[in-house]
Design a protein around this motif. Structure first.
Motif, PDB file in Angstrom:
ATOM      1  N   ASP A 174      39.495  30.245  44.734  1.00  0.00           N
ATOM      2  CA  ASP A 174      40.260  31.361  44.299  1.00  0.00           C
ATOM      3  C   ASP A 174      39.469  32.440  44.041  1.00  0.00           C
ATOM      4  OD1 ASP A 174      42.470  29.875  44.660  1.00  0.00           O
ATOM      5  OD2 ASP A 174      42.846  29.471  42.501  1.00  0.00           O
ATOM      6  N   VAL A 175      38.243  32.303  43.363  1.00  0.00           N
ATOM      7  CA  VAL A 175      37.228  33.497  42.931  1.00  0.00           C
ATOM      8  C   VAL A 175      37.036  34.317  44.153  1.00  0.00           C
ATOM      9  CG1 VAL A 175      35.182  34.215  41.786  1.00  0.00           C
ATOM     10  CG2 VAL A 175      36.598  32.406  40.735  1.00  0.00           C
ATOM     11  N   ILE A 176      36.450  33.561  45.234  1.00  0.00           N
ATOM     12  CA  ILE A 176      35.944  34.155  46.380  1.00  0.00           C
ATOM     13  C   ILE A 176      36.959  34.783  47.163  1.00  0.00           C
ATOM     14  CG2 ILE A 176      35.163  33.626  48.797  1.00  0.00           C
ATOM     15  CD1 ILE A 176      33.687  30.990  47.279  1.00  0.00           C
ATOM     16  N   THR A 177      38.091  34.073  47.212  1.00  0.00           N
ATOM     17  CA  THR A 177      39.281  34.971  47.823  1.00  0.00           C
ATOM     18  C   THR A 177      39.733  36.002  47.256  1.00  0.00           C
ATOM     19  OG1 THR A 177      40.262  32.332  48.548  1.00  0.00           O
ATOM     20  CG2 THR A 177      41.781  34.589  48.732  1.00  0.00           C
ATOM     21  N   ALA A 178      39.866  36.226  45.812  1.00  0.00           N
ATOM     22  CA  ALA A 178      40.157  37.555  45.178  1.00  0.00           C
ATOM     23  C   ALA A 178      39.027  38.529  45.498  1.00  0.00           C
ATOM     24  CB  ALA A 178      40.449  36.971  43.690  1.00  0.00           C
ATOM     25  N   HIS A 179      37.725  37.863  45.469  1.00  0.00           N
ATOM     26  CA  HIS A 179      36.592  38.957  45.815  1.00  0.00           C
ATOM     27  C   HIS A 179      37.068  39.400  47.113  1.00  0.00           C
ATOM     28  CE1 HIS A 179      32.368  40.223  45.596  1.00  0.00           C
ATOM     29  NE2 HIS A 179      32.591  40.125  46.773  1.00  0.00           N
ATOM     30  N   GLU A 180      37.317  38.804  48.199  1.00  0.00           N
ATOM     31  CA  GLU A 180      37.170  39.390  49.440  1.00  0.00           C
ATOM     32  C   GLU A 180      38.682  40.370  49.661  1.00  0.00           C
ATOM     33  OE1 GLU A 180      34.879  39.433  51.229  1.00  0.00           O
ATOM     34  OE2 GLU A 180      33.556  38.101  50.011  1.00  0.00           O
ATOM     35  N   LEU A 181      39.656  39.743  48.843  1.00  0.00           N
ATOM     36  CA  LEU A 181      41.031  40.757  49.036  1.00  0.00           C
ATOM     37  C   LEU A 181      40.746  41.992  48.355  1.00  0.00           C
ATOM     38  CD1 LEU A 181      43.963  41.059  49.122  1.00  0.00           C
ATOM     39  CD2 LEU A 181      44.212  39.877  46.940  1.00  0.00           C
ATOM     40  N   LEU A 182      39.792  42.217  47.133  1.00  0.00           N
ATOM     41  CA  LEU A 182      39.600  43.481  46.639  1.00  0.00           C
ATOM     42  C   LEU A 182      38.761  44.135  47.653  1.00  0.00           C
ATOM     43  CD1 LEU A 182      39.249  43.390  42.747  1.00  0.00           C
ATOM     44  CD2 LEU A 182      41.406  43.573  44.439  1.00  0.00           C
ATOM     45  N   HIS A 183      37.938  43.529  48.548  1.00  0.00           N
ATOM     46  CA  HIS A 183      37.055  44.446  49.436  1.00  0.00           C
ATOM     47  C   HIS A 183      38.131  45.199  50.423  1.00  0.00           C
ATOM     48  CE1 HIS A 183      32.895  43.742  48.875  1.00  0.00           C
ATOM     49  NE2 HIS A 183      33.019  42.532  48.830  1.00  0.00           N
ATOM     50  N   THR A 184      39.221  44.599  50.969  1.00  0.00           N
ATOM     51  CA  THR A 184      40.080  45.045  51.707  1.00  0.00           C
ATOM     52  C   THR A 184      40.749  46.325  51.077  1.00  0.00           C
ATOM     53  OG1 THR A 184      41.973  43.770  51.102  1.00  0.00           O
ATOM     54  CG2 THR A 184      40.851  42.983  52.735  1.00  0.00           C
ATOM     55  N   LEU A 185      40.749  46.545  49.879  1.00  0.00           N
ATOM     56  CA  LEU A 185      41.386  47.388  48.883  1.00  0.00           C
ATOM     57  C   LEU A 185      40.264  48.746  48.754  1.00  0.00           C
ATOM     58  CD1 LEU A 185      43.745  45.590  46.555  1.00  0.00           C
ATOM     59  CD2 LEU A 185      44.172  46.522  49.007  1.00  0.00           C
ATOM     60  N   GLY A 186      39.183  48.469  48.944  1.00  0.00           N
ATOM     61  CA  GLY A 186      38.145  49.578  48.898  1.00  0.00           C
ATOM     62  C   GLY A 186      37.062  49.203  47.643  1.00  0.00           C
ATOM     63  N   ALA A 187      37.276  48.090  47.129  1.00  0.00           N
ATOM     64  CA  ALA A 187      36.306  47.696  45.993  1.00  0.00           C
ATOM     65  C   ALA A 187      34.903  47.322  46.667  1.00  0.00           C
ATOM     66  CB  ALA A 187      36.805  46.343  45.278  1.00  0.00           C
ATOM     67  N   THR A 188      33.696  47.769  46.004  1.00  0.00           N
ATOM     68  CA  THR A 188      32.573  47.417  46.568  1.00  0.00           C
ATOM     69  C   THR A 188      31.789  46.350  45.632  1.00  0.00           C
ATOM     70  OG1 THR A 188      31.607  49.083  44.811  1.00  0.00           O
ATOM     71  CG2 THR A 188      32.093  49.830  47.222  1.00  0.00           C
ATOM     72  N   ASP A 189      30.761  45.554  46.603  1.00  0.00           N
ATOM     73  CA  ASP A 189      29.921  44.498  45.658  1.00  0.00           C
ATOM     74  C   ASP A 189      29.057  45.187  44.513  1.00  0.00           C
ATOM     75  OD1 ASP A 189      30.798  42.335  47.259  1.00  0.00           O
ATOM     76  OD2 ASP A 189      29.436  42.918  48.892  1.00  0.00           O
ATOM     77  N   LYS A 190      29.005  44.614  43.668  1.00  0.00           N
ATOM     78  CA  LYS A 190      28.258  44.883  42.428  1.00  0.00           C
ATOM     79  C   LYS A 190      27.315  44.043  42.125  1.00  0.00           C
ATOM     80  CE  LYS A 190      32.206  47.860  41.217  1.00  0.00           C
ATOM     81  NZ  LYS A 190      32.986  47.673  42.600  1.00  0.00           N
ATOM     82  N   TYR A 191      26.582  43.517  42.903  1.00  0.00           N
ATOM     83  CA  TYR A 191      25.300  42.576  42.723  1.00  0.00           C
ATOM     84  C   TYR A 191      24.324  42.759  43.746  1.00  0.00           C
ATOM     85  CZ  TYR A 191      27.273  40.164  47.014  1.00  0.00           C
ATOM     86  OH  TYR A 191      27.742  40.079  48.167  1.00  0.00           O
TER      87      TYR A 191
END
Length: 256
Positions: A174-191
């Motif tokens: 679920d964590v991975i899925t939520a992370h990738e979902l936010l990428h589709t909305l324009g969120a950037t990686d922060k690591y």
């Protein structure tokens, strides 16, 4: 004459794609109505065990993700019931186009076009078309002990998510899925991609905590829970994850 006509047609196609991408971006983050997300399960290993796992997935399995997004959106001032709503499509028997790990820029661009078309032509469920498509590829840990990197694309509003067909890993899936979902909305990686360590302060769930380390939670786009300056752990579920301020800004939840 024909050369000019071909150039004009190409320019019109590029203009259409650019406008479509722009309006997708605006619409997906205005938060006037909930986002509709369709999840397409895929057997990544052609494994009987994965088929059994997919067929036993329960209809309410998205409850944790829907509740997470509602709680986090509310914490940033977006008072909307279930801002992200999930539904499951029947399993797909076809794998998405593969991206070569050593692909160059041109190869990545060509893959992106193929992938966007592949996502577009995937079957929709009855009713309104989804805003976002998630292709969740389940792998048998006995066959694939390490999965490929997942990817979420803002252009096209789709994600390819690689997870394990293991009940003990449903929370981390679920964590991975939520992370990738936010990428589709324009969120950037922060690591830091070189060592997967969350970036301080933007990748920390509690950047003002004293003492700073260890952290108690993971920032969703930071991906992990910092323990020391060089060590972090993977969250076991969304209960150990929050959406940080910069991420909230990027997806339209928070405005200064």
């Amino acid at each position: 004459m024909w050369r000019k006509l071909r150039i004009l047609i190409l320019l019109l196609i590029l203009l259409f794609v650019a406008l479509n991408t722009y309006f997708d971006r605006v619409y997906s983050t205005d938060w006037n109505i909930p986002l509709r997300v369709t999840v397409y399960p895929i057997n990544g290993d052609d494994s009987d065990a994965v088929d059994v796992f997919i067929n036993q997935l329960k209809p309410d399995r998205f409850e944790a993700m829907e509740a997470f997004f509602e709680e986090e959106a509310d914490s940033w001032g977006l008072a909307m019931e279930r801002p992200v709503q999930f539904q499951s499509a029947p399993p797909l028997g076809e794998q998405p186009p593969a991206l070569d790990r050593n692909a160059n820029v041109l190869s990545i661009m060509w893959w992106s076009l193929r992938m966007r078309y592949w996502a577009w032509q995937s079957p929709d469920l009855p009713g309104a078309a989804p805003d976002i498509k998630l292709f969740v590829i389940y792998h048998d840990p006995a066959i694939t002990p390490a999965v490929a990197h997942s990817i979420g694309m803002q252009k096209g509003l789709y994600a390819v998510v690689n997870v394990f067909a293991d009940r003990s890993m449903i929370g981390s899936n679920d964590v991975i899925t939520a992370h990738e979902l936010l990428h589709t909305l324009g969120a950037t990686d922060k690591y830091n991609p070189s060592n997967n360590q969350p970036l301080n302060p933007i990748g920390y769930a509690e950047p003002d905590k004293q003492p700073l380390l260890p952290q108690d939670y993971a920032e969703l786009m930071g991906g992990r829970i910092p323990v020391t300056s060089s060590k972090s752990t993977t969250p076991e579920s969304l209960r150990q994850v929050v959406v940080g301020q910069l991420t909230a800004e990027e997806i339209g939840w928070y405005k200064e």
